[in-house]
Design a protein around this motif. Structure first.
Motif, PDB file in Angstrom:
ATOM      1  N   HIS A   1       0.822  -1.256   0.101  1.00  0.00           N
ATOM      2  CA  HIS A   1       0.128   0.042   0.059  1.00  0.00           C
ATOM      3  C   HIS A   1       1.015   1.318   0.148  1.00  0.00           C
ATOM      4  O   HIS A   1       1.901   1.264   0.733  1.00  0.00           O
ATOM      5  N   CYS A   2       0.584   2.166  -0.887  1.00  0.00           N
ATOM      6  CA  CYS A   2       0.976   3.614  -0.614  1.00  0.00           C
ATOM      7  C   CYS A   2       0.348   4.669   0.171  1.00  0.00           C
ATOM      8  O   CYS A   2      -0.904   4.790  -0.312  1.00  0.00           O
ATOM      9  N   GLN A   3       0.926   4.917   1.180  1.00  0.00           N
ATOM     10  CA  GLN A   3       0.123   5.949   2.124  1.00  0.00           C
ATOM     11  C   GLN A   3      -0.105   7.525   1.236  1.00  0.00           C
ATOM     12  O   GLN A   3      -1.193   8.117   1.828  1.00  0.00           O
ATOM     13  N   ASP A   4       0.641   7.696   0.376  1.00  0.00           N
ATOM     14  CA  ASP A   4       0.445   8.816  -0.115  1.00  0.00           C
ATOM     15  C   ASP A   4      -0.729   9.082  -1.242  1.00  0.00           C
ATOM     16  O   ASP A   4      -1.749   9.817  -1.133  1.00  0.00           O
ATOM     17  N   CYS A   5      -0.584   8.213  -1.938  1.00  0.00           N
ATOM     18  CA  CYS A   5      -1.841   8.133  -3.040  1.00  0.00           C
ATOM     19  C   CYS A   5      -3.024   7.127  -3.079  1.00  0.00           C
ATOM     20  O   CYS A   5      -3.692   6.859  -3.805  1.00  0.00           O
ATOM     21  N   ASP A   6      -2.650   6.118  -1.759  1.00  0.00           N
ATOM     22  CA  ASP A   6      -3.476   4.986  -1.631  1.00  0.00           C
ATOM     23  C   ASP A   6      -3.498   4.093  -2.727  1.00  0.00           C
ATOM     24  O   ASP A   6      -4.545   3.126  -2.926  1.00  0.00           O
ATOM     25  N   TRP A   7      -2.456   3.868  -3.598  1.00  0.00           N
ATOM     26  CA  TRP A   7      -2.266   2.853  -4.438  1.00  0.00           C
ATOM     27  C   TRP A   7      -2.222   1.468  -3.416  1.00  0.00           C
ATOM     28  O   TRP A   7      -1.833   1.502  -2.723  1.00  0.00           O
ATOM     29  N   LYS A   8      -2.789   0.352  -4.061  1.00  0.00           N
ATOM     30  CA  LYS A   8      -2.786  -1.070  -3.606  1.00  0.00           C
ATOM     31  C   LYS A   8      -2.495  -1.827  -4.836  1.00  0.00           C
ATOM     32  O   LYS A   8      -2.695  -1.683  -5.888  1.00  0.00           O
TER      33      LYS A   8
ATOM     34  N   HIS B   1       9.437   1.892  -6.129  1.00  0.00           N
ATOM     35  CA  HIS B   1       8.526   3.139  -5.890  1.00  0.00           C
ATOM     36  C   HIS B   1       7.058   2.877  -5.887  1.00  0.00           C
ATOM     37  O   HIS B   1       6.651   1.883  -6.843  1.00  0.00           O
ATOM     38  N   CYS B   2       6.239   3.730  -5.430  1.00  0.00           N
ATOM     39  CA  CYS B   2       4.633   3.407  -5.887  1.00  0.00           C
ATOM     40  C   CYS B   2       4.689   3.547  -7.447  1.00  0.00           C
ATOM     41  O   CYS B   2       5.137   4.730  -7.928  1.00  0.00           O
ATOM     42  N   PRO B   3       4.106   2.527  -7.990  1.00  0.00           N
ATOM     43  CA  PRO B   3       4.001   2.712  -9.265  1.00  0.00           C
ATOM     44  C   PRO B   3       2.903   3.814 -10.016  1.00  0.00           C
ATOM     45  O   PRO B   3       3.044   4.172 -10.797  1.00  0.00           O
ATOM     46  N   SER B   4       2.339   4.256  -8.930  1.00  0.00           N
ATOM     47  CA  SER B   4       1.215   5.527  -9.208  1.00  0.00           C
ATOM     48  C   SER B   4       1.635   6.870  -9.007  1.00  0.00           C
ATOM     49  O   SER B   4       1.690   7.456  -9.849  1.00  0.00           O
ATOM     50  N   CYS B   5       2.298   6.953  -7.949  1.00  0.00           N
ATOM     51  CA  CYS B   5       2.959   8.372  -7.741  1.00  0.00           C
ATOM     52  C   CYS B   5       4.595   8.334  -7.324  1.00  0.00           C
ATOM     53  O   CYS B   5       5.026   9.499  -7.124  1.00  0.00           O
ATOM     54  N   GLY B   6       5.269   7.315  -7.305  1.00  0.00           N
ATOM     55  CA  GLY B   6       6.565   7.406  -7.518  1.00  0.00           C
ATOM     56  C   GLY B   6       7.216   7.511  -5.829  1.00  0.00           C
ATOM     57  O   GLY B   6       8.196   7.479  -5.667  1.00  0.00           O
ATOM     58  N   ASN B   7       6.170   7.707  -4.892  1.00  0.00           N
ATOM     59  CA  ASN B   7       6.607   7.529  -3.510  1.00  0.00           C
ATOM     60  C   ASN B   7       7.381   6.353  -3.363  1.00  0.00           C
ATOM     61  O   ASN B   7       7.071   5.123  -3.674  1.00  0.00           O
ATOM     62  N   ALA B   8       8.495   6.612  -2.489  1.00  0.00           N
ATOM     63  CA  ALA B   8       9.407   5.422  -2.234  1.00  0.00           C
ATOM     64  C   ALA B   8       8.931   4.631  -0.983  1.00  0.00           C
ATOM     65  O   ALA B   8       9.347   3.369  -0.834  1.00  0.00           O
TER      66      ALA B   8
HETATM   67 ZN    ZN Z   1       1.590   6.222  -4.373  1.00  0.00          ZN
END
Ligand code: ZN
Ligand code: ADP
Ligand code: ZN
Length: 743
Positions: free
Chosen positions: A418-425, A458-465
């Motif tokens: 899960h990405c906490q920044d953009c909620d990607w799962k 990295h998050c595939p959606s927003c790049g957040n590590a």
């Molecule tokens: Zn993200």
């Protein structure tokens, strides 16, 4: 002169032709004879259905007429070869297959051919002959001479070369007496360790004493459980091997090589095998001298085949016993609610119960069932995985040299990334499911379609590590326990040995047995695993079992989920305190961490009161008119789009009303009361797992209060559906599941 012969071949599912095909042969052939026949461009195995073709498509039934004869030969094809050296399958076997094919809505040919071992289908006649020769030279041949086992004079139960090493307990004696004295079907309701297997062996023994040629089928749910049972039966009935060769006790399950399966099948079919231990597939073994069937852990869902012909081996066992007028023993610590219901005496009805209930409540030579400790997760800090209380209890056990089992029904490290920044799962692109994070090899795996990918950096959606796992799987528990108990030592001063057993750890052949051996030897202090370890295994030193997140099953849309959960937890509890010597003076424990500590299921579990649980469930089912009070079937459609799938099902539903009216008018003159009871069709809905591997899935539930009506309906409906199918281009497949286990 040539004879028309109808032959069953493995027709593709939903083929236009569903009955036997007609071929010709210079001589008449007995039904059940195995033959090779031309089919399409290839040659396939066939089973002679009847010597006189039932329906000859040419519209001729006279075969002594020279012209029709010629005509027949022009249109029909000859049987290529007859498989020599294998006796024809008997009438009872053909009847069983015919029944299963009708009941489970599959073609006769498919049912019959799928019931035979794969090599029999794949080898040609010459190869089979060679195999038979090889087998014959390796094993003592089956002889029909009277075997050298002496039949005891004073009754079938007592003396024998294979009397158990201990006297039976009173409960066991009573069980044996009931089984000997009555006709059954019997349902042994007995805890794990109550001595059920011993009762089975006793009945096997007396059956063989009465008739040395008798065959006994003993079914178990899991392949993994066959080796233990095989060993037990082989050592107890060692004299059988002396008399009838090594094939007198055989196993049948899908873990065997094709050659082993063929050999076991031949041993059974020839009558050489006296005891057949097998998983669900063994219900279709050809057993010409079958005299007794045992279905152990009869509640286990794996008795229901989940693909192709979706038969229930447990139900077919009851049918087969009735067909042969022999006894069938079902056994379980948590019987299926169907069987439990059949075994209850209805106060309002003069009828005796359908099954005979035999209770075996005591555990032999073992401590009593573990004390249940329920931890209310609502009172724990948020995100608690192991409550302090549970951790302390685990420490205490392992420091004393006892073993602990931690059960979590979710493999992998975490069910979602899960990405906490953009909620990607970590959703799977092909399924309506998340890909599971496996830390060991840093992969994301879809447990439904099997897609494997490396974990993105990295998050595939927003790049957040900063992407992190959500939720817990067995892999993470193993890691977490290692951290939490890093300072704890075994009695010998060594650090703890924590092991995980699940589908991932056992992917390589042989690893499961290796891992189990380590548990048995006592090397392992804590065993973490999925339901795979909850069943059957006889772990002697486990004194604490913990179930971590059992709650999802309490509120599942599947009405059978609580039944399965109760059974799983009780089985898991049964892993604890099996060794009375070790545990004398020590109470073993079953820990459950839940958010619903007051749920009636846990209340019943606290007292190991299966009847309380079962009766409460039956009450709910009766109110909701669910099985066993009604009968269900599912029709499922797989298609490219959800609307394609639903369109097919909705059209099928329209056909259903036509079919129901047809049945009513056809039977208008009879006044059978069951005709009033018509099936209810529910709306087509997407399945819970709506999409797997880019295939959209939809289903429709059919419910009916009369099994007969349901059968009648399905039979006619099936024919309509087959005609319907070609009109639906997006449709990939459809299936009917009779008595489905999961909704
Ligand atoms: Zn993200
Ligand atoms: P179940 O099949 O109900 O789990 P088993 O038949 O495997 O129970 O018996 C549990 C254990 O008790 C086994 O180790 C078995 O050898 C032992 N056992 C069974 N019957 C007796 C008996 N009459 N006396 C002593 N031990 C027994
Ligand atoms: Zn997938």
């Amino acid at each position: 002169m040539n004879h028309p012969i109808s032959v069953l071949v493995n027709l593709p599912v939903h083929a236009k032709i569903s009955g036997p095909l007609t071929y010709y042969h210079p001589e008449p052939l007995q039904s059940g004879t195995l033959v090779r026949v031309p089919f399409g461009k290839s040659e396939v195995l066939g089973v002679v259905w009847s010597a006189q073709a039932e329906q000859i498509k040419l519209g001729v039934d006279q075969f002594d007429d020279e012209t029709t004869h010629k005509e027949t030969e022009r249109i029909l094809k000859p049987i290529s070869s007859v498989i020599e050296g294998i006796q024809a399958l008997d009438k009872k076997w053909l009847d069983l297959v015919a029944f299963a094919s009708g009941y489970y809505q599959r073609s006769l040919g498919e049912m019959a051919l799928q019931a035979l071992p794969p090599q029999l289908r794949d080898l040609d006649a010459n190869q089979i002959t060679r195999r038979l020769k090889k087998n014959a030279s390796q094993n003592k041949l089956f002889t029909t001479q009277s075997p050298s086992v002496k039949i005891a004079d004073d009754g079938p139960i007592h003396p024998s070369p294979y009397y158990p090493p201990y006297p039976l307990t009173n409960e066991q004696l009573e069980a044996v007496q009931v089984i000997e004295g009555q006709s059954g079907p019997f349902l042994i309701f007995g805890n794990t360790g109550s001595g059920k297997t011993e009762v089975y062996m006793h009945c096997v023994q007396s059956t063989l004493l009465r008739d040395p040629n008798a065959q006994i089928l003993v079914m178990v749910p899991e392949i993994n459980l066959t080796p233990q049972l095989e060993q037990r039966f082989k050592s107890r009935f060692a004299h059988l091997a002396e008399n009838y060769g090594t094939n007198s006790v055989v196993c049948m399950h899908s873990g065997m090589t094709p050659a082993q399966r063929l050999q076991a099948w031949l041993a059974a079919h020839s009558g050489q095998a006296r005891i057949i231990l097998g998983t669900r597939m063994s219900i279709f073994a050809s057993l010409p001298f079958l005299k007794l069937i045992v279905v152990d852990e009869e509640h286990d869902p794996s008795y229901k085949q989940q693909e192709g012909a979706r038969y229930s081996a447990r139900d077919l066992a009851v049918y087969r016993a009735k067909q042969l007028d022999i006894k069938v023993i079902l056994g379980s610590a948590t019987p299926s609610l169907e069987s439990w219901h059949h075994a209850q005496i209805n106060q309002d009805s003069p009828q005796p119960s359908k099954y005979q209930l035999i209770g075996m409540p005591s555990r032999i030579g073992q401590a009593s069932m573990p004390k249940v400790q329920i931890i209310d997760l609502n009172l724990q800090p948020r995100g608690t995985v192991f409550s302090i209380q549970l951790l302390d209890a685990i420490k205490l056990r392992v420091q004393r040299g006892e073993q602990v089992l931690v059960l979590l029904n979710r493999r992998g490290y975490a069910p979602v990334l899960h990405c906490q920044d953009c909620d990607w799962k970590s959703a799977c692109l092909h399924c309506s499911a998340f890909r599971v994070f496996h830390k060991m090899d840093r992969t994301l795996r879809c447990h439904h379609c099997g897609v494997v990918e490396r974990v993105p950096r990295h998050c595939p959606s927003c790049g957040n590590a900063d992407i992190s796992p959500l939720g817990k799987g067995t892999e993470q528990l193993e890691e977490l326990l290692g951290l939490l108990l890093a300072d704890v030592r075994q009695p010998n001063g060594q650090p703890l040995n924590i092991m995980r057993i699940d589908a991932d750890s056992t992917r390589l052949k042989g690893t499961l047995n290796q891992q189990l051996a380590q548990v048995h030897s006592g090397e392992v202090n804590i065993l973490v695993g999925t339901q795979m370890i909850a069943k059957g295994h006889d772990f002697r030193k486990i004194t604490l079992v913990a179930a971590l997140y059992p709650d999802t099953a309490l509120f599942s849309s599947d009405f059978r989920a609580p039944e399965r959960l109760f059974s799983l937890l009780l089985q898991a509890a049964g892993r604890a305190g099996r060794d009375a010597n070790l545990t004398s003076g020590v109470t073993s424990e079953m820990w459950i961490q839940t958010q619903y500590p007051d749920h009636p299921l846990f209340d019943a579990l606290r007292h190991y009161d299966y009847p309380q649980f079962a009766n409460q469930q039956l009450l709910e089912r009766a109110q909701a008119n669910l099985p066993p009070f009604s009968f269900q079937a599912l029709i499922r459609a797989d298609a490219k789009t959800q609307s394609d799938a639903q369109l097919f099902l909705n059209t099928a539903a329209e056909q259903a009303s036509i079919v129901i009216n047809e049945i009513k008018s056809r039977r208008a003159h009879t006044n059978a009361s069951w005709l009033e009871i018509v099936p209810t069709l529910y709306p087509a809905i997407p399945m819970t797992m709506q999409r797997i591997a880019n295939i959209e899935r939809s289903q429709m539930l059919i419910e009916c209060n009369s099994r007969m009506m349901m059968q009648e309906f399905l039979k006619h409906w099936q024919a309509h559906l087959q005609e319907l199918q070609p009109r639906f281009k997006g449709l990939i497949r459809w299936i009917v599941d009779v008595d489905p286990l999961t909704i």
